[in-house]
Each structure stands twice: as C-alpha cells, then as structure tokens.
Design a protein around this motif. Structure first.
Motif, PDB file in Angstrom:
ATOM      1  N   ALA A  67       0.842  -1.213   0.000  1.00 31.50           N
ATOM      2  CA  ALA A  67       0.000   0.000   0.000  1.00 31.50           C
ATOM      3  C   ALA A  67       0.872   1.256   0.000  1.00 31.50           C
ATOM      4  CB  ALA A  67      -0.919  -0.020   1.219  1.00 31.50           C
TER       5      ALA A  67
ATOM      6  N   SER B 176      -3.920   8.413   4.459  1.00 31.04           N
ATOM      7  CA  SER B 176      -4.265   8.107   3.065  1.00 31.04           C
ATOM      8  C   SER B 176      -4.251   6.601   2.831  1.00 31.04           C
ATOM      9  CB  SER B 176      -3.311   8.817   2.104  1.00 31.04           C
ATOM     10  OG  SER B 176      -1.995   8.374   2.336  1.00 31.04           O
ATOM     11  N   ILE B 177      -3.917   5.825   3.891  1.00 29.02           N
ATOM     12  CA  ILE B 177      -3.879   4.359   3.748  1.00 29.02           C
ATOM     13  C   ILE B 177      -4.518   3.690   4.968  1.00 29.02           C
ATOM     14  CG2 ILE B 177      -2.339   2.334   3.652  1.00 29.02           C
ATOM     15  CD1 ILE B 177      -0.235   4.175   2.296  1.00 29.02           C
TER      16      ILE B 177
ATOM     17  N   ASP C 208      -7.549   1.224  -9.747  1.00 25.68           N
ATOM     18  CA  ASP C 208      -7.250   2.523 -10.382  1.00 25.68           C
ATOM     19  C   ASP C 208      -7.765   2.530 -11.819  1.00 25.68           C
ATOM     20  OD1 ASP C 208      -6.062   3.431  -8.138  1.00 25.68           O
ATOM     21  OD2 ASP C 208      -3.980   3.258  -8.845  1.00 25.68           O
TER      22      ASP C 208
ATOM     23  N   HIS D 226       2.339   1.705  -3.423  1.00 19.93           N
ATOM     24  CA  HIS D 226       1.349   2.162  -4.405  1.00 19.93           C
ATOM     25  C   HIS D 226       0.947   3.621  -4.168  1.00 19.93           C
ATOM     26  CE1 HIS D 226      -1.751   1.649  -7.425  1.00 19.93           C
ATOM     27  NE2 HIS D 226      -2.555   2.340  -6.631  1.00 19.93           N
ATOM     28  N   ARG D 227       0.726   3.974  -2.918  1.00 21.60           N
ATOM     29  CA  ARG D 227       0.194   5.308  -2.633  1.00 21.60           C
ATOM     30  C   ARG D 227       1.292   6.366  -2.449  1.00 21.60           C
ATOM     31  NH1 ARG D 227      -4.587   7.924  -1.403  1.00 21.60           N
ATOM     32  NH2 ARG D 227      -5.232   6.581  -3.107  1.00 21.60           N
TER      33      ARG D 227
ATOM     34  N   ARG E 255     -12.848   5.293  -1.124  1.00 16.74           N
ATOM     35  CA  ARG E 255     -12.291   5.759  -2.408  1.00 16.74           C
ATOM     36  C   ARG E 255     -12.666   7.230  -2.644  1.00 16.74           C
ATOM     37  NH1 ARG E 255     -12.449   5.661  -8.175  1.00 16.74           N
ATOM     38  NH2 ARG E 255     -14.709   5.793  -8.270  1.00 16.74           N
TER      39      ARG E 255
ATOM     40  N   LEU F 116      -6.607   4.846   0.387  1.00 15.49           N
ATOM     41  CA  LEU F 116      -6.332   3.521  -0.181  1.00 15.49           C
ATOM     42  C   LEU F 116      -6.608   2.460   0.887  1.00 15.49           C
ATOM     43  CD1 LEU F 116      -5.181   1.846  -2.583  1.00 15.49           C
ATOM     44  CD2 LEU F 116      -2.944   2.048  -1.482  1.00 15.49           C
TER      45      LEU F 116
ATOM     46  N   ASP G   3     -10.455   9.443  -1.043  1.00 14.53           N
ATOM     47  CA  ASP G   3      -9.087   9.251  -1.541  1.00 14.53           C
ATOM     48  C   ASP G   3      -8.203   8.506  -0.531  1.00 14.53           C
ATOM     49  OD1 ASP G   3      -7.228   9.364  -3.530  1.00 14.53           O
ATOM     50  OD2 ASP G   3      -6.392  11.301  -2.899  1.00 14.53           O
TER      51      ASP G   3
ATOM     52  N   PHE H  39      -4.839  -3.026  -6.328  1.00 12.49           N
ATOM     53  CA  PHE H  39      -4.729  -1.551  -6.342  1.00 12.49           C
ATOM     54  C   PHE H  39      -4.688  -1.040  -7.782  1.00 12.49           C
ATOM     55  CE2 PHE H  39      -2.161  -1.946  -2.112  1.00 12.49           C
ATOM     56  CZ  PHE H  39      -3.341  -2.082  -1.405  1.00 12.49           C
TER      57      PHE H  39
END
Ligand code: NAD
Length: 361
Positions: free
Chosen positions: A161, A254-255, A326, A164-165, A274, A279, A277, A322
């Motif tokens: 995560a 954010s995660i 997207d 990715h983020r 989502r 994850l 925003d 993920f």
C-alpha cells in the motif's frame, strides 16, 4: 427471516443446524463453497443476541472465507461455524466432542479451526472426534498459532500500500497507527519497528500499551482517538466495522491496511473510502497469512518454505488489486470481491467442462 431468502445467504452449498440437548450444543456450520477444495474456516463461540444474529454472522464469515482462500491461491473452499454460547461459562469437553461429531458427519466437506472465543486446546478436544480440524499444536503437520503469519502478511500488505500510494519501497520513518495489540497487532508492531516505522498504538489493555511504548518506542494514543491519528497508515487490528460512514470522513490518513476482519461496516463503505481518496487494503486479502499457515497443515505435511512464499505473495496480490481498482475506477474492496468470484467461477467452469469432456469421451 428464512434461510434461503436471508440477505446473507449468498448461494451457500449447505447450512447445518446442530443441536444436542445433553451437552446444550447449539451450532451452525455454513459451507459456502467447495469448488476450490474442502470448505475451511474457523469456529467462533459467541453469545449471540438471537438465532438470526448467529445465522447472519456465520453466513457472512463463511462467504468471506471462500473469497479469502481464493485470493490466497489455496486449494480450499470457504466455510465457517458458530457455537451459540458464552465462551467464558458454557464450554465443556462434551460440548466440543459433540461439535466434533457434527463436523465429522460432513465427511471432510468442512474443516474447522479456532476463531474468536475458541482456543487451540478446545480444538484438540474436537480432534478426538474428527480428523477434519486444523490449527493444532500437536500432530504430524501441526501448524500452531497462525497470528505471527497473519502479522507478517499484514506487514507485506502495508508495504504494498505504501509503495502504491506513497511511491516508497520502505516504511522507514513512516508513521503507522496500530489499533489493537493482541496476537496479531503485537507481532505487526515488531515487524514495523524492525523496519524503522514510527509507531502509535492503542489497546483497551493498558499493560500491553505500556509494554509497546517500552519495547518499540511507540506513542500511546487513547482508544477513541487512534483511528483519527494524523499518520501515513492506519492498521486496524482489533474490531470489525471500524470503517463506516461516521468514521471515514474523520480519517487523517491516506492508507488503511490492517488485519482485523470485516473492517467495513457496509459493502458500500469501500466506495466511500475511495471517495475520500483513502487507499484500503481489503481485509480478507491482507490478513490471509494465518489461513495460509493453516492450509499447510491441511495439506498434511507442513512446508514452511511454501508458507513463506505464499505469505510474501500477499504483496503482489494487493498490488494487482490496487492497479485494477485505479484502472477500473472502482473501490479496492469491490475489485477484490470481483477477482475472488472470478476465480471461483472459472473453477466451476473448469469442473463443468471436465465432466462434459468425460461424457463425450
Ligand atoms: P486478539 O483478541 O488477540 O487481539 C485483539 C486486541 O484488540 C486485544 O488486545 C484487545 O484488547 C484489543 N481491543 C479490543 N477492543 C479494542 C478497542 N476498542 N480499541 C483498541 N484495542 C482493542 O485478536 P487477534 O488474534 O490479534 O486478531 C485481531 C484481529 O485480526 C481480529 O479482528 C481478528 O478477527 C483478525 N484476524 C486475526 C487472525 C489471526 O491469525 N489471529 C487472522 C485473520 C484475521
């Protein structure tokens, strides 16, 4: 509400209502799917407020196990059992032996193990009546406590995560808030601390919090504030339904990537995350380390290397989710459900085709 039209029925293959007057056993065994293999999933003991609450819980958990096992790439279907009763006062050897006989009557279609309210020693008693039990401390392929493997998989999921983020390979210097320092949460803190993360922790048990402060240099946070800490990652490792329409708008991360089961109060909360925003690492994907370890026991010859490879692969499975989320502009939880269902459906097709080929031949 009936069973077939129950909102959580979800095409279960078999639901068994177990009752024994002598021991007081009241249990429900739910077999959601045996397409990928025998239905494996733990047994929970809980003082449900009524029978419908027990039925609802076992149906949801059982379908969740089908998805969890499919996503972890295991040759296992999904099932679950609940014993209706108070785990503190209603346990007896006879009760668990009786439960074991009900499990045995399914002839291996369902493999039981520990869950909330059930200990390894309870399962040792069950194993006196049936071989269809896993998560034991003794026996040729005994796999023992699954929690460290769940924690390792969750740590791998947090790394995915973060990559990715936040675009970084390492968690070094990142702030991670862990809610719940039980069997999984404690081991997770250990992995995160060793990797250089800055920890914020909460538990209703103050003793374990103080231990984490001392051992990992963690900052103690009150239980009602931990979810809303201003951090890079929130890792729920205690209760279900912590992500809901009230809590999600208040998150300052954010995660969300943690081990707790059923983190979303409602399916639609995945989409809400989502929208904000955030994850989200779907719970049944990131917390599969324990069932992977149990699966090694079910295979009959415990292979630690196989377990480690599968637990490491949780990183890749999450990355795929993920990326697909997207691309398809969907929530990660909906995409995970879709992939899991695709895996089960394609196995059904393969079986049907195999049968048709046999008839033609
Ligand atoms: P556990 O019971 O050992 O730990 C849970 C911890 O959460 C306890 O220390 C408890 O005091 C704490 N807690 C309870 N309410 C809290 C609150 N309001 N705020 C903060 N802390 C609170 O359970 P576990 O085995 O560590 O499992 C943790 C979660 O992970 C559960 O949701 C479980 O279903 C899930 N899970 C566990 C495994 C496993 O291998 N043990 C596997 C998959 C999923």
């Amino acid at each position: 509400m009936g069973v077939y039209n129950h909102e959580a029925f979800a095409d279960h293959e078999q639901v068994v209502f177990c009752h024994d007057e002598k021991t007081g056993l009241k249990a429900i065994i739910a077999v959601h799917s045996t397409v990928l293999g025998p239905a494996a999933g733990g047994c929970r003991m809980w003082a449900y407020r009524d029978d419908d609450a027990a039925l609802c819980d076992v149906l949801r958990l059982s379908k969740g196990m089908s998805y969890k096992n499919a996503m972890a790439g295991l040759n296992l279907g999904g099932g679950k059992a609940v014993i209706i009763g108070d785990a503190k006062t209603d346990k007896s050897e006879e009760l668990f032996r009786c439960y074991g006989r009900f499990v045995d009557s399914l002839g291996g279609k369902y493999i039981t193990a520990e869950d909330v309210g059930i200990s390894v020693s309870d399962m040792e008693v069950v194993s006196q009546e049936t071989p269809h039990v896993a998560g034991l401390n003794s026996g040729l392929a005994a796999s023992g406590d699954p929690s460290p493997f769940t924690a390792r998989g969750t740590f791998n999921g947090i790394r995915a995560a973060v990559k990715h983020r936040l675009g970084t390979e390492s968690v070094r210097g990142l702030k991670v808030a862990v809610q719940g320092l039980g069997h999984v949460g404690w081991h997770l803190c250990k992995y995160l601390h060793e990797a250089g993360a800055v920890l914020f922790v909460a538990d209703i048990n103050d003793e374990v919090v103080q231990h984490a402060v001392k051992e990992f240099g963690a900052t103690a946070v009150p239980c009602d504030e931990i979810l809303f800490a201003s951090v890079d990652v929130i890792a729920p490792c205690a209760l279900g339904a912590v992500l809901n329409e009230t809590s999600i708008p208040l998150l300052k991360t954010s995660i969300v990537a943690g081990a707790a089961n059923n983190q979303l109060a409602k399916t639609s909360d995945g989409e809400l995350l989502r929208t904000w925003d955030i994850l989200y690492a779907p719970d049944y994907v990131i917390n599969a380390g324990g069932i992977i370890n149990v699966a090694a026991e079910i295979e009959g010859s415990y292979d630690r290397k196989w377990v480690d490879t599968k637990v490491a692969a949780i990183y890749d499975v999450l990355m795929d989710i993920f990326e697909r989320a997207d691309k398809e502009k969907g929530s990660t939880s909906d995409i995970a459900d879709l992939i899991a269902q695709e895996k089960i459906d394609s196995a059904v097709k393969a079986v049907t085709k195999g049968k048709q080929d046999q008839i033609v031949a």
